[in-house]
Design a protein around this motif. Structure first.
Motif, mmCIF file in Angstrom:
data_model
loop_
_atom_site.group_PDB
_atom_site.id
_atom_site.type_symbol
_atom_site.label_atom_id
_atom_site.label_comp_id
_atom_site.label_asym_id
_atom_site.label_seq_id
_atom_site.Cartn_x
_atom_site.Cartn_y
_atom_site.Cartn_z
ATOM 1 N N PRO A 279 74.608 -2.424 37.925
ATOM 2 C CA PRO A 279 74.093 -2.153 37.645
ATOM 3 C C PRO A 279 74.312 -0.815 35.879
ATOM 4 O O PRO A 279 75.250 -0.666 35.909
ATOM 5 C CB PRO A 279 72.777 -0.916 38.514
ATOM 6 C CG PRO A 279 74.459 -0.655 39.328
ATOM 7 C CD PRO A 279 75.310 -1.887 38.552
ATOM 8 N N ARG A 281 73.732 2.527 35.262
ATOM 9 C CA ARG A 281 74.512 3.478 35.747
ATOM 10 C C ARG A 281 75.681 3.808 36.008
ATOM 11 O O ARG A 281 76.652 4.875 36.827
ATOM 12 C CB ARG A 281 73.661 4.578 35.953
ATOM 13 C CG ARG A 281 72.806 5.199 34.456
ATOM 14 C CD ARG A 281 71.726 6.745 34.698
ATOM 15 N NE ARG A 281 70.372 6.208 35.566
ATOM 16 C CZ ARG A 281 70.046 6.870 36.557
ATOM 17 N NH1 ARG A 281 70.559 8.290 36.725
ATOM 18 N NH2 ARG A 281 69.216 6.723 36.784
ATOM 19 N N VAL A 282 75.907 2.563 37.309
ATOM 20 C CA VAL A 282 77.039 2.515 38.233
ATOM 21 C C VAL A 282 78.671 2.891 37.529
ATOM 22 O O VAL A 282 78.486 1.635 36.439
ATOM 23 C CB VAL A 282 76.929 1.647 38.958
ATOM 24 C CG1 VAL A 282 78.036 1.809 40.259
ATOM 25 C CG2 VAL A 282 75.791 1.961 40.105
ATOM 26 N N PRO B 44 75.638 4.951 45.491
ATOM 27 C CA PRO B 44 73.781 5.185 45.107
ATOM 28 C C PRO B 44 72.845 5.356 45.998
ATOM 29 O O PRO B 44 71.930 6.744 46.219
ATOM 30 C CB PRO B 44 73.603 4.518 44.077
ATOM 31 C CG PRO B 44 74.956 3.370 43.479
ATOM 32 C CD PRO B 44 75.496 3.515 45.178
ATOM 33 N N ASP B 119 77.639 14.240 41.956
ATOM 34 C CA ASP B 119 76.919 14.139 40.993
ATOM 35 C C ASP B 119 77.699 14.724 39.640
ATOM 36 O O ASP B 119 76.579 14.573 38.518
ATOM 37 C CB ASP B 119 75.606 13.560 41.021
ATOM 38 C CG ASP B 119 74.940 11.944 41.763
ATOM 39 O OD1 ASP B 119 75.347 10.962 41.299
ATOM 40 O OD2 ASP B 119 73.785 12.867 41.737
ATOM 41 N N ARG B 199 65.922 5.704 40.905
ATOM 42 C CA ARG B 199 67.256 6.107 39.902
ATOM 43 C C ARG B 199 67.521 4.825 39.577
ATOM 44 O O ARG B 199 68.132 5.320 38.283
ATOM 45 C CB ARG B 199 67.705 6.759 41.420
ATOM 46 C CG ARG B 199 67.366 8.214 41.339
ATOM 47 C CD ARG B 199 68.692 8.702 43.166
ATOM 48 N NE ARG B 199 69.907 8.738 42.505
ATOM 49 C CZ ARG B 199 70.636 9.280 42.779
ATOM 50 N NH1 ARG B 199 69.720 10.549 42.412
ATOM 51 N NH2 ARG B 199 71.790 8.797 42.119
ATOM 52 N N ASP B 201 70.171 3.631 39.962
ATOM 53 C CA ASP B 201 71.995 2.741 39.542
ATOM 54 C C ASP B 201 72.747 3.047 40.545
ATOM 55 O O ASP B 201 73.351 2.446 40.711
ATOM 56 C CB ASP B 201 72.125 4.574 39.912
ATOM 57 C CG ASP B 201 72.026 5.039 40.870
ATOM 58 O OD1 ASP B 201 71.407 5.227 42.032
ATOM 59 O OD2 ASP B 201 72.379 6.601 40.659
#
Ligand code: SF4
Ligand code: SF4
Lengths: 304, 301
Positions: A279, A281-282, B44, B119, B199, B201
């Motif tokens: 993904p 944003r990981v 996540p 985060d 989200r 992610d």
């Protein structure tokens, strides 16, 4: 502890005069609902209808007719909090507002009650109601103030026929048995006691002599003690908790070295051998040269 | 049906609490199990669950306070105002539940802070160090286990609370705790999968696993509801005599079964996820289920 006391209500003696209701209102300073302008309920002579935050006694009227209406019976009963031995209201009350007094009666401490209404759900007799002005639970106090002063409760004192009898519970039990035997000897086998022994909620401190089945008077045949259901509920919940946990463990389990880039397991994918899509944003966790444990106990990229 | 027991008037606020508390507990407990099994890949999803659970629990606390007739006395649930002593009655689901809510609230708050710190939001980066230290100790595993146990309790105890009454329908079966446990878990999973999509992610295959779990949990919920209906079968004819009740019960059944329908075509686990409406439907079903259960004691009168 002072002597345990109670009420023995012999319904065969009740004439429905409601002196007990009036005495209760007067002694406890309970106002009449709707400014005394109560609409007719249409239910015989019963204009109280049910217990409420100001009606701690309720005289019930049951009219019975034969099919041809040639014969009639009129049952009357002055109902009140039963001051149960295994009191469901006391059991569940989370604040401890409901206590057992030194007279073995059940009493609500108004200063402690926060109006959660759990007691209302638990009481099998519909005795408790919330006062809209005080915002706390209300019910018969067994005239706790009078008991402390060595006086009988107002209702029992006012009852003109002796239907409501007050006294030490052992004396009342003996008196009730004698009365029951007399009625049976007079050819009234339907007479029965309700709440005199421990079969109903461990025994009722306010118990009754009835001429019909309890349901006819609006009394439950077998009310439940809430605490007895708790362990069964806990067991049922536990079974599903185990199933949920097993399902989650199976769903989340890692297969082999799955997920570690560069391994065939990771290329095989989790289910049917497909490559997981990285993904956006990981962070490329395992690609980081320096791995340090994150707050989740997981590995996350360390400082550059 | 003439019922001698009075109606406690547990309505909107309690319904909302039962539902949101269940979602929060379900999300938290699944995140906890994910942490124990494969925390790295599920990170996540775990964070999403932790972002959901704490605010929901804060709302729940508010709902419970508002529902009291004397809201300012909410603390009487824990302490006797006259003696100052703690009130703890383990046999009373509401008393035990009050304490467990406090403890679970602390767990969710801690996890929420950890998620923020992880985060690196709200300047919580500094917190990272002590949090990491806390997480790395052996004690952390114990704490995690305790958090999961607490979440399971919160997920189920509301059912036990209804059973521990003398109300019609509620008191008839101890299976309500099991029904609420399964429903909390399935709605918890649905809420996490939905939020994780927003989200965006999480690894798709991880999301896929959560979706699959959500489906299994929904099956467990349906099975539990069927078992519960069997135990209250004698009350069903009376309960279902009104067209309103029939409608709500029918809608609930439909909402529960819809997400279990097979996909129109086989999905690719690594790249494709089931449609979001399935999660939305199972979330709605959880709410309707609680409404039906709460309303049943009123509808039968
Ligand atoms: S009759 Fe109801 S209010 Fe009175 S002691 Fe029993 S459960 Fe409590
Ligand atoms: S309403 Fe008052 S008396 Fe009744 S259970 Fe709640 S705190 Fe106890």
């Amino acid at each position: 502890m002072a002597q345990a006391v109670g009420f023995f209500t012999d319904t065969t003696l009740c004439i429905g005069c409601k002196a007990c209701e009036v005495a209760c209102h007067q002694w406890n300073g309970l106002p009449a609902l709707h400014g005394g302008q109560k609409p007719l309920t249409g239910n015989s002579y019963d204009n109280t209808g049910s217990f409420s935050h100001v009606d701690w006694r309720h005289v019930k009227f049951v009219e019975q007719f034969s099919a041809d209406r040639g014969q009639a019976a009129w049952l009357m009963m002055s109902d009140v909090c039963k001051h149960c031995v295994d009191a469901p209201c006391l059991d569940v009350c989370p604040t401890g507002a409901i206590i057992r007094t030194e007279f073995d009666t059940v009493y609500i401490r108004e200063r402690v009650c926060n109006g959660c209404r759990d007691c209302i759900a638990a009481c099998p007799f519909g005795v408790i109601a919330i006062s809209p002005s005080k915002h706390v639970a209300q019910k018969c106090t067994f005239c706790y103030d009078r008991l402390q002063a060595g006086r009988p409760p107002a209702c029992a004192q006012a009852c003109p026929t002796g239907s409501i009898q007050f006294g030490p519970i052992d004396v009342l039990h003996a008196r009730a048995q004698a009365r029951l035997a007399k009625l049976h000897a007079e050819g009234k086998p339907q007479a029965r006691l309700y709440g005199a022994d421990d079969s109903v909620l461990g025994g009722l401190r306010s118990f009754y002599l009835l001429m019909e089945r309890p349901e006819v008077y609006g009394l439950p045949e077998a009310p439940l003690v809430p605490r007895r259901s708790v362990w069964k509920s806990a067991l049922a919940g536990l079974v599903n908790a185990v199933l949920v946990a097993l399902a989650a463990l199976v769903a989340f389990r890692r297969r082999g070295r799955e997920g570690q880039p560069g391994t065939s397991a990771s290329r095989a994918g989790p289910d049917r051998g497909r490559l997981p899509v990285e993904p956006a944003r990981v962070p490329p966790m395992s690609a980081a040269p320096d791995i340090c444990p994150g707050p989740y106990g997981a590995e996350r990229p360390g400082p550059p | 049906m003439s019922v001698p027991a009075a109606d406690p008037h547990w309505r909107g606020w309690i319904l909302a609490y039962f539902y949101l508390g269940g979602v929060a507990a379900g999300a938290y407990l699944l995140a906890g199990i994910a942490q124990l099994s494969d925390s790295r890949r599920h990170l996540p999803m775990i964070r999403t669950a932790h972002y959901l659970a704490a605010p929901l629990m804060a709302v729940c606390a508010g709902l419970l306070v508002i529902d009291l007739d004397h809201p300012l006395r909410f603390w009487h649930m824990l302490f006797d105002p006259i003696s100052g002593r703690a009130v703890f009655k383990p046999w009373s689901p509401m008393s035990l539940g009050s304490w467990m809510l406090l403890v679970f609230g602390l767990f969710t708050a801690w996890s929420f802070l950890c998620a923020l710190a992880d985060d690196e939001r709200l300047g919580l980066a500094r917190l990272c160090k002590p949090l990491r230290w806390l997480r790395d100790t052996r004690l952390a595993w114990l704490v995690r286990g305790a958090g999961i146990a607490c979440a399971f309790f919160i997920a189920s105890y509301t059912g036990a609370l209804l059973t521990a009454t003398n109300q019609p329908v509620w008191s008839m079966s101890p299976l309500l705790a099991a029904v609420f446990c399964a429903s909390s878990a399935s709605t918890g999973a649905a809420s996490v999968t939905l939020a994780a999509r927003l989200r965006g992610d999480a690894l798709p295959d991880v999301q896929w696993r959560w979706h699959r779990l959500e489906r299994w949990l929904l099956m467990l919920e349906v099975a539990s509801v069927l078992a519960w209906l069997y135990t209250i079968r004698s009350a069903l004819p009376l309960l279902l005599r009104g067209s309103g009740t029939q409608l709500v019960a029918g809608a609930t059944a439909l909402l529960m079964l819809l997400p279990l329908l097979p996909e129109p075509r086989p999905l690719e686990p690594a790249v494709e996820l089931p449609a979001s409406w399935r999660a939305v439907t199972s979330l709605t079903a959880g709410l309707c289920l609680r409404y039906v259960v709460l309303w049943s004691a009123v509808a039968i009168r």
